[in-house]
Design an enzyme around this catalytic site. Structure first.
Site, PDB file in Angstrom:
ATOM      1  N   ASP A  70      37.945  -1.086  71.499  1.00 31.72           N
ATOM      2  CA  ASP A  70      37.886  -2.516  71.198  1.00 31.72           C
ATOM      3  C   ASP A  70      36.909  -3.132  72.191  1.00 31.72           C
ATOM      4  O   ASP A  70      37.248  -3.377  73.352  1.00 31.72           O
ATOM      5  CB  ASP A  70      39.268  -3.157  71.327  1.00 31.72           C
ATOM      6  CG  ASP A  70      39.253  -4.645  71.003  1.00 31.72           C
ATOM      7  OD1 ASP A  70      38.149  -5.212  70.820  1.00 31.72           O
ATOM      8  OD2 ASP A  70      40.346  -5.239  70.949  1.00 31.72           O
ATOM      9  N   ASN A 126      26.030  -3.261  66.907  1.00 36.03           N
ATOM     10  CA  ASN A 126      26.139  -3.645  65.499  1.00 36.03           C
ATOM     11  C   ASN A 126      27.490  -4.258  65.152  1.00 36.03           C
ATOM     12  O   ASN A 126      27.607  -4.941  64.139  1.00 36.03           O
ATOM     13  CB  ASN A 126      25.901  -2.411  64.615  1.00 36.03           C
ATOM     14  CG  ASN A 126      26.199  -2.683  63.160  1.00 36.03           C
ATOM     15  OD1 ASN A 126      25.446  -3.370  62.478  1.00 36.03           O
ATOM     16  ND2 ASN A 126      27.315  -2.157  62.669  1.00 36.03           N
ATOM     17  N   SER A 185      21.792 -11.498  62.533  1.00 34.60           N
ATOM     18  CA  SER A 185      21.899 -11.923  61.138  1.00 34.60           C
ATOM     19  C   SER A 185      20.897 -13.046  60.902  1.00 34.60           C
ATOM     20  O   SER A 185      20.548 -13.783  61.838  1.00 34.60           O
ATOM     21  CB  SER A 185      23.312 -12.427  60.845  1.00 34.60           C
ATOM     22  OG  SER A 185      23.377 -13.053  59.572  1.00 34.60           O
ATOM     23  N   SER A 199      21.785 -15.507  59.663  1.00 34.97           N
ATOM     24  CA  SER A 199      22.637 -16.658  59.982  1.00 34.97           C
ATOM     25  C   SER A 199      22.496 -17.093  61.429  1.00 34.97           C
ATOM     26  O   SER A 199      22.994 -18.161  61.800  1.00 34.97           O
ATOM     27  CB  SER A 199      24.098 -16.321  59.681  1.00 34.97           C
ATOM     28  OG  SER A 199      24.286 -16.073  58.303  1.00 34.97           O
ATOM     29  N   TYR A 253      30.502 -18.344  62.820  1.00 33.26           N
ATOM     30  CA  TYR A 253      29.655 -17.153  62.682  1.00 33.26           C
ATOM     31  C   TYR A 253      28.206 -17.488  63.009  1.00 33.26           C
ATOM     32  O   TYR A 253      27.532 -16.750  63.743  1.00 33.26           O
ATOM     33  CB  TYR A 253      29.778 -16.617  61.260  1.00 33.26           C
ATOM     34  CG  TYR A 253      28.992 -15.350  61.002  1.00 33.26           C
ATOM     35  CD1 TYR A 253      29.460 -14.125  61.469  1.00 33.26           C
ATOM     36  CD2 TYR A 253      27.813 -15.377  60.261  1.00 33.26           C
ATOM     37  CE1 TYR A 253      28.755 -12.955  61.220  1.00 33.26           C
ATOM     38  CE2 TYR A 253      27.105 -14.213  60.008  1.00 33.26           C
ATOM     39  CZ  TYR A 253      27.582 -13.005  60.487  1.00 33.26           C
ATOM     40  OH  TYR A 253      26.876 -11.850  60.239  1.00 33.26           O
ATOM     41  N   LYS A 292      26.045 -15.765  66.054  1.00 34.10           N
ATOM     42  CA  LYS A 292      24.818 -15.011  65.791  1.00 34.10           C
ATOM     43  C   LYS A 292      23.594 -15.727  66.372  1.00 34.10           C
ATOM     44  O   LYS A 292      22.636 -15.073  66.806  1.00 34.10           O
ATOM     45  CB  LYS A 292      24.647 -14.789  64.292  1.00 34.10           C
ATOM     46  CG  LYS A 292      25.648 -13.805  63.701  1.00 34.10           C
ATOM     47  CD  LYS A 292      25.538 -12.427  64.330  1.00 34.10           C
ATOM     48  CE  LYS A 292      26.415 -11.398  63.631  1.00 34.10           C
ATOM     49  NZ  LYS A 292      26.316 -10.053  64.250  1.00 34.10           N
ATOM     50  N   THR A 339      28.318  -3.340  52.647  1.00 37.62           N
ATOM     51  CA  THR A 339      28.800  -3.598  53.995  1.00 37.62           C
ATOM     52  C   THR A 339      30.254  -4.056  53.889  1.00 37.62           C
ATOM     53  O   THR A 339      30.799  -4.181  52.788  1.00 37.62           O
ATOM     54  CB  THR A 339      27.973  -4.678  54.698  1.00 37.62           C
ATOM     55  OG1 THR A 339      28.186  -5.939  54.037  1.00 37.62           O
ATOM     56  CG2 THR A 339      26.483  -4.342  54.666  1.00 37.62           C
TER      57      THR A 339
END
Length: 256
Positions: free
Chosen positions: A62, A89, A140, A142, A153, A157, A188
């Site tokens: 983790d 990743n 990303s 994003s 998110y 990112k 994904t």
């Protein structure tokens, strides 16, 4: 930079999707690849499906926990003798506006998408310095622009973008640090089960100049380039792999 067949590569979030494709790409090049995630069964599936060439080792951790990130990197170097490439990743999507996302959910998104990059990179840098290795962060699109209803998110990112730049400056020239920013990608975790003929996929594809979603292998190819000798003078780069999406203003196509 080491010969591809000698390299030790750690890929996080490697149980499926882009992470699995990246692991398979490095294995095909002859590297020893350590695939990391929280679910051993998924990681063992990645290892079992790997092409001939290199070897794939499974490790669970983790990476939102600093001690687990440190232990992962330390045990990898102790066992294999070196570390050449770290591919950050691991990540997870999140939906909701700032009004809708609860504080604990916000923190969880930051932990997976940003904190894990920090913890694992921090543990790895000194070992990468010894091999003049590199880090490739998987961000990303994003992080390069905003989305409706993905506030946490997008924020996480976006932070990966500038963390990549900061690390590239701080650790040059011994350690290169770059980022790849996928667009809408099939197969994904978030898109599992979707196919090109589904309305939601067609809606995304209609915005993409290439007219289709990406496949994980197409992202993996760019990661492999950034980690390879042809990119030896590249650091701090932010490479969108989005079929041309970021080249558009967002206005509709008008044929003239």
């Amino acid at each position: 930079m080491s010969n591809a067949a000698e390299r030790v590569v750690v890929v996080t979030g490697a149980g499926s999707g882009i992470g699995a494709a990246v692991a398979h790409r490095f294995a095909a090049e002859g590297a020893t690849v350590v695939v990391v995630g929280r679910t051993r069964e998924k990681l063992e599936g990645t290892a079992a499906a790997a092409p001939a060439g290199g070897s794939v080792l499974v490790r669970t951790a983790d990476l939102t926990v600093p001690e687990e990130a440190e232990a992962l990197i330390a045990s990898t170097v102790a066992e294999l003798g070196r570390l050449d490439v770290l591919v950050n990743n691991a990540g997870a999507p999140s939906f909701g506006t700032v009004e809708a996302v609860a504080p604990d959910a916000w923190r969880a998104v930051m932990a997976v998408n940003l904190d894990a990059v920090y913890h694992t990179s921090r543990a790895a840098v000194r070992h990468l310095r010894a091999t003049r290795g590199c880090i490739v962060n998987v961000g990303s699109v994003s992080g390069l622009g905003g989305d409706y209803g993905m506030a946490a998110y997008d924020a996480a990112k976006g932070a990966v973008v500038n963390l990549t730049r900061a690390m590239a400056l701080d650790h040059a020239p011994e350690v290169r640090v770059n980022a790849v920013h996928p667009g809408f990608t099939l197969n994904t975790g978030i898109t599992a089960g979707l196919t090109a003929d589904m309305p939601v996929v067609q809606s995304f594809a209609g915005r993409i100049p290439f007219g289709r979603a990406a496949e994980p292998e197409e992202i993996a190819g760019v990661v492999a380039f950034l980690a390879g000798p042809d990119a030896r003078y590249v650091t701090g780069a932010q490479i969108p792999v989005d079929g041309g999406l970021g080249a558009a203003t967002g206005q509709p196509r008008v044929d003239v």
